[in-house]
Design an enzyme around this catalytic site. Structure first.
Site, PDB file in Angstrom:
ATOM      1  N   TYR A  70      52.192 -11.032  68.065  1.00 35.88           N
ATOM      2  CA  TYR A  70      53.508 -10.730  68.633  1.00 35.88           C
ATOM      3  C   TYR A  70      54.321 -12.006  68.824  1.00 35.88           C
ATOM      4  CZ  TYR A  70      56.907  -8.438  71.742  1.00 35.88           C
ATOM      5  OH  TYR A  70      58.051  -7.930  72.323  1.00 35.88           O
ATOM      6  N   LYS A 118      57.876 -12.976  66.955  1.00 39.37           N
ATOM      7  CA  LYS A 118      59.088 -13.207  67.734  1.00 39.37           C
ATOM      8  C   LYS A 118      59.602 -14.632  67.557  1.00 39.37           C
ATOM      9  CE  LYS A 118      59.537  -9.090  69.499  1.00 39.37           C
ATOM     10  NZ  LYS A 118      60.705  -8.240  69.169  1.00 39.37           N
TER      11      LYS A 118
END
Length: 242
Positions: A150, A154
Site C-alpha cells: 500500500y 501511494k
C-alpha cells in the site's frame, strides 16, 4: 460556483469517494460515480440526486476503463475533472506477503490511476482545461509497517502526480495529490480502540478526520481558484505527521 464540468470520481461507492462525489455535485458539476460494481455506486447517485450517474469497472483493467470513460463522454460530454480515489489494501508483514498481495494493490492503486488519466488525457488536452486529483496517503510519504504494498502504491502516486503536472501544465491541466491521514471510513473501522486513542492523542487537532475533510480540499483543487496549484501533495491529517 465555477462553470459546470463533467467530473469522474473513482471508488465513489462509499467513504472518501462518496463525499468527494457529493462535494463536486454541490459545486454544480455532473458527476460520473465509478465503482467496481455499478450497483454500489448507485447508492452515491441516489444520495446526490440531480445530474449524476453510476458506472462499473475494474480500474486496473485498461480496456474496461476506456470503455467506461467513453460511455461517460457519450452520456455527458468530455470529462475534464478526474479524481482517482479507487484503492484497496491487503495488509500484512513483508515476510508474509504473497506476490498476489503485492501485485493486486499496485495494479488497483497505481496502475488504475494511470489507466484513468490515460483514458481522459486526450479530451482534457483538446479542451485545454483539466483538473486531476490523486488520492494518496500519509503512508506514501512516511511508510507504515505491514503496508509495504500500500505504501509503495501511494508513494508511486506522488511521483506520478509531479510528472503529470510537468507534462500537462502547458495545456492548462493541473495534477495534484491529497494525502489523508486517519479518516473515519470502513478502511479504518477495524482499528483497535488503543490505536484510535493513540492517533487522537498524537494529532494536534485531537480527532480522526472525516471524508468531508478530504472532499473539501479536493473541491478546492478541482476549482478555478486552484488554477495556479499543480504538482503538489497536500497532507490532510490533523497535523499527525508534523
Amino acid at each position: 460556483m465555477s462553470e459546470q464540468k463533467v467530473a469522474v470520481v473513482t471508488g465513489a461507492s462509499r467513504g472518501i469517494g462518496k463525499a468527494i462525489a457529493e462535494e463536486l455535485a454541490r459545486q454544480g458539476h455532473i458527476v460520473a460515480c465509478v465503482a467496481t460494481r455499478r450497483e454500489n455506486a448507485e447508492k452515491t447517485v441516489e444520495a446526490i440526486g440531480g445530474q449524476a450517474k453510476a458506472y462499473g469497472c475494474d480500474v486496473s483493467n485498461a480496456a474496461q476503463v476506456l470503455e467506461v470513460m467513453t460511455a461517460i463522454d457519450d452520456d455527458f460530454g468530455t470529462p475534464t475533472i478526474l479524481v482517482n480515489n479507487a484503492g484497496i489494501t491487503r495488509d500484512t508483514l513483508l515476510a508474509r506477503m504473497s506476490d498476489d498481495d503485492w501485485q493486486k494493490v499496485i495494479d488497483v492503486n497505481l496502475t488504475g490511476t494511470y489507466n484513468c488519466i490515460k483514458a481522459l488525457l486526450r479530451g482534457m488536452m483538446k479542451a485545454r482545461w483539466g483538473r486531476i486529483v490523486n488520492i494518496t496517503s500519509v503512508v506514501g510519504l512516511h511508510g507504515a509497517a505491514g503496508q509495504v504494498n500500500y505504501s509503495a502504491s501511494k508513494a508511486g502516486l506522488v511521483g506520478l502526480t509531479m510528472s503529470v503536472a510537468r507534462e500537462l501544465g502547458s495545456r492548462n491541466i493541473t495534477c495534484n495529490a491529497v494525502a489523508p491521514g486517519f479518516i473515519e471510513t470502513d478502511m479504518t473501522s477495524e482499528l483497535s480502540e488503543e490505536m484510535r486513542a493513540n492517533v487522537m492523542a498524537s494529532a494536534p487537532l485531537g480527532r480522526l478526520g472525516t471524508p468531508e475533510d478530504i472532499a473539501g480540499v479536493v473541491g478546492f483543487l478541482t476549482s478555478d481558484a486552484a488554477g495556479y496549484v499543480t504538482g503538489q501533495t497536500i497532507t490532510v491529517d490533523g497535523g499527525l505527521t508534523l
